[in-house]
Enzyme design. Structure first.
Site, mmCIF file in Angstrom:
data_model
loop_
_atom_site.group_PDB
_atom_site.id
_atom_site.type_symbol
_atom_site.label_atom_id
_atom_site.label_comp_id
_atom_site.label_asym_id
_atom_site.label_seq_id
_atom_site.Cartn_x
_atom_site.Cartn_y
_atom_site.Cartn_z
ATOM 1 N N LYS A 1 0.820 -1.223 0.000
ATOM 2 C CA LYS A 1 0.000 0.000 0.000
ATOM 3 C C LYS A 1 0.851 1.268 0.000
ATOM 4 O O LYS A 1 0.388 2.319 -0.463
ATOM 5 C CB LYS A 1 -0.958 0.005 1.208
ATOM 6 N N GLU B 1 -1.642 8.056 7.757
ATOM 7 C CA GLU B 1 -2.453 8.974 6.958
ATOM 8 C C GLU B 1 -3.318 9.808 7.882
ATOM 9 O O GLU B 1 -3.652 9.380 8.982
ATOM 10 C CB GLU B 1 -3.396 8.198 6.014
ATOM 11 N N LYS B 2 -3.707 10.962 7.391
ATOM 12 C CA LYS B 2 -4.760 11.726 8.061
ATOM 13 C C LYS B 2 -6.014 10.853 8.061
ATOM 14 O O LYS B 2 -6.313 10.200 7.059
ATOM 15 C CB LYS B 2 -5.020 13.017 7.272
ATOM 16 N N GLU C 1 -9.907 1.957 -5.341
ATOM 17 C CA GLU C 1 -10.742 2.444 -4.228
ATOM 18 C C GLU C 1 -10.385 3.868 -3.844
ATOM 19 O O GLU C 1 -9.208 4.217 -3.750
ATOM 20 C CB GLU C 1 -10.522 1.583 -2.976
ATOM 21 N N ASN D 1 -7.659 -3.094 -5.642
ATOM 22 C CA ASN D 1 -7.943 -4.526 -5.473
ATOM 23 C C ASN D 1 -7.642 -5.206 -6.799
ATOM 24 O O ASN D 1 -8.260 -4.891 -7.818
ATOM 25 C CB ASN D 1 -9.402 -4.761 -5.094
ATOM 26 N N ARG E 1 -8.263 -7.979 -8.232
ATOM 27 C CA ARG E 1 -9.062 -9.190 -8.469
ATOM 28 C C ARG E 1 -10.442 -8.772 -8.983
ATOM 29 O O ARG E 1 -10.796 -7.592 -8.922
ATOM 30 C CB ARG E 1 -9.240 -9.932 -7.145
HETATM 31 C C1 MV4 Z 1 -9.251 5.165 5.874
HETATM 32 C C2 MV4 Z 1 -10.312 5.736 6.595
HETATM 33 C C3 MV4 Z 1 -10.202 7.055 6.974
HETATM 34 N N1 MV4 Z 1 -9.072 7.748 6.678
HETATM 35 N N2 MV4 Z 1 -8.161 5.908 5.599
HETATM 36 C C4 MV4 Z 1 -10.966 0.719 5.734
HETATM 37 C C5 MV4 Z 1 -10.661 -0.374 4.779
HETATM 38 C C6 MV4 Z 1 -9.495 0.044 3.982
HETATM 39 N N3 MV4 Z 1 -9.735 -0.263 2.605
HETATM 40 C C7 MV4 Z 1 -9.357 1.497 4.223
HETATM 41 N N4 MV4 Z 1 -10.272 1.860 5.268
HETATM 42 C C8 MV4 Z 1 -10.340 3.129 5.732
HETATM 43 N N5 MV4 Z 1 -9.274 3.902 5.462
HETATM 44 C C9 MV4 Z 1 -8.094 7.160 6.006
HETATM 45 N N6 MV4 Z 1 -6.993 7.871 5.749
HETATM 46 C C10 MV4 Z 1 -11.421 4.961 6.879
HETATM 47 C C11 MV4 Z 1 -11.442 3.647 6.462
HETATM 48 C C12 MV4 Z 1 -12.625 2.921 6.828
HETATM 49 C C13 MV4 Z 1 -13.513 2.499 5.887
HETATM 50 C C14 MV4 Z 1 -13.289 2.699 4.528
HETATM 51 C C15 MV4 Z 1 -14.171 2.285 3.601
HETATM 52 C C16 MV4 Z 1 -15.320 1.639 4.021
HETATM 53 C C17 MV4 Z 1 -15.582 1.403 5.337
HETATM 54 C C18 MV4 Z 1 -14.679 1.823 6.288
HETATM 55 C C19 MV4 Z 1 -14.951 1.590 7.630
HETATM 56 C C20 MV4 Z 1 -14.056 2.012 8.546
HETATM 57 C C21 MV4 Z 1 -12.888 2.662 8.149
#
Ligand code: MV4
Length: 446
Positions: A116, A200-201, A275, A290, A292
């Site tokens: 990542k 990250e923020k 994403e 992703n 896939r």
């Molecule tokens: C984040 C975030 C807030 N800020 N990154 C969760 C799964 C992974 N793909 C990345 N995720 C997140 N990254 C930053 N900088 C919040 C999430 C996150 C989230 C993201 C998408 C869908 C649902 C989520 C549930 C909790 C946290």
């Protein structure tokens, strides 16, 4: 085109790939564990081979056994589905060494995007916005504190080898950051055998929007628009939809173009998903790719009319995608509800068992992707998803009405499922207005 491929997966996605094969005149070889010997996908395949006991490590995750199965059945290619070995670059390398085509990206592209930190750097290089944060790995708590004070709290510590929500910790101040750093490192080392972290923020209450892309071996890179996957519980998506209801045409175009820049820069081939997080002010930030086909790909198939699995096979066989971006259209609204064998009243505990009654919905605008039928066994060894209900309608209001009608028709007995939860969401005022973020389930559904 291949004459015969092996599907290194089980359940509904194995069945989905078999169906695409049969429409293309390709023979499909299924693999199965002892738990799946009576499964319907095994019967529908042209040939099936047992690869071991029920535990995934000894069957669907076991590379030597899957390669042997491909060799004894003379399969020219392997479709990995999702989960299991689908994003395993090492598996891709073994396939290559054995002269078997992997129906997915190259091991090199999988490896760079699976890291990542490398993926973030790659996105930045092609001017795709990433969340403010560290340039690379953070190696100490002191370094984390320094960066956190520069970008401002709250921050999120993530594992470089992570994704899908594992190995992440949020911190709101210097003190909690120390604990978060140690916890994230320990979790990452156990889960991924790699404790590399970045920071990250933390975007508060974001939406999750992802772009479906497809690239052929000639470098023709196309997007198939976006899906909104904001409705999640503990990083498991419950409902996905396309289009994202809050994007305007200009922002949609920007996101889709950004996704294409990322995958082109990675020399990516085959189907993939880029994403993004969308904040309250509709700023978008790349988070990961992703590598896939995803569970929710039918949403995109319904709104674009393209069979993504068939495209995957054609691309892997070396065919060019004979389409231009302007020929890919988006029509109406599609929704998908994932139905899991879980008891919402017992904190979503898995509910394995034998299904005595299985009556899936039908009718106009309804698609059900499932491997189950009356008499099927829902095994405790695997993921609890038992079906996906996908609807396609002219607009969001009608799509929601069709989905509610379909879910009410669906009978699955005697096990508990997440159907009632989906129905509650579909009637929720904020969902109807699409005023949701990723904390919706926690905040509104208890
Ligand atoms: C984040 C975030 C807030 N800020 N990154 C969760 C799964 C992974 N793909 C990345 N995720 C997140 N990254 C930053 N900088 C919040 C999430 C996150 C989230 C993201 C998408 C869908 C649902 C989520 C549930 C909790 C946290």
């Amino acid at each position: 085109m291949f004459s015969r491929i092996l599907i290194a997966n089980r359940g509904e996605i194995a069945l989905r790939v078999i169906r695409a094969c049969h429409e293309m005149g390709v023979e499909a070889v299924a693999v199965f564990s002892q738990a799946d010997e009576d499964a319907e996908y095994v019967r529908l395949a042209d040939e099936a081979i047992c690869i071991g006991p029920s535990g995934p490590a000894e069957s669907y995750l076991n590379i030597p056994r899957i390669i042997s199965a491909a060799e004894v059945t003379d399969a020219e290619a392997i479709h990995p589905g999702y989960g299991f070995l689908a994003e395993n670059a090492h598996f891709g390398e073994i396939c290559r060494e054995c002269g078997i085509a992997f129906i997915g990206p190259s091991p090199e592209a999988m490896r760079v995007l699976g890291d990542k930190i490398a993926a973030r750097a790659l996105a930045s290089r092609v001017r795709v916005p990433v969340v403010p944060g560290s340039d690379g790995e953070i190696t100490s708590e002191d370094e984390a504190v320094k960066i956190a004070n520069k970008i401002g709290y709250p921050v999120i510590i993530k594992a470089a080898a992570g994704g899908g929500g594992r190995g992440m910790r949020v911190a709101h101040n210097d003190i909690s950051l120390h604990g978060a750093f140690a916890a994230a490192r320990a979790e990452a080392e156990v889960a991924f055998k790699n404790g590399t972290l970045y920071i990250e923020k933390f975007i508060v209450e974001p939406r999750h929007v992802e772009v479906q892309i497809m690239v052929d071996k000639t470098g023709n890179a196309l997007h198939f628009y976006e899906r909104d996957c904001t409705i999640q519980r503990r990083h498991q998506k419950l409902i996905e939809e396309s289009p994202c209801p809050i994007l305007d045409e200009s922002l949609r175009g920007e996101l889709c173009k950004a996704a294409l820049r990322v995958v082109k820069e990675a020399d990516y081939v085959n189907a993939g998903t880029v994403e993004f997080l969308l904040d309250k002010d509709k700023n978008y930030y790349f988070i990961e790719v992703n590598t896939r086909i995803q569970v929710e790909h039918p949403v995109t198939e319904m709104v674009t009319g393209h069979d993504l699995i068939k495209w995957q096979l054609k691309i892997a066989a070396g065919q060019a995608i004979n389409l231009r971006q302007k020929d890919i259209h988006h029509t109406g609204v599609a929704l998908e509800c994932r139905i899991n064998a879980e008891d919402p009243a017992r904190n979503y505990a898995p509910c394995p068992g034998t299904i005595s009654k299985f009556v899936p919905p039908g009718g106009m605008g309804v698609r059900v992707d499932t491997h189950l039928h009356q008499g099927s066994i829902v095994s405790p060894y695997y993921d609890s998803m038992v079906a996906k209900v996908i609807v396609h309608q002219k607009n969001r209001e009608e799509a929601i009405a069709t989905m509610k009608r379909a879910l009410r028709e669906f009978r699955i007995e005697p096990i508990k499922t997440t159907i009632p939860v989906c129905l509650d969401i579909l009637s929720h005022n904020l969902y109807l207005k699409s005023q949701v973020d990723t904390s919706f389930i926690e905040q509104e559904m208890g």
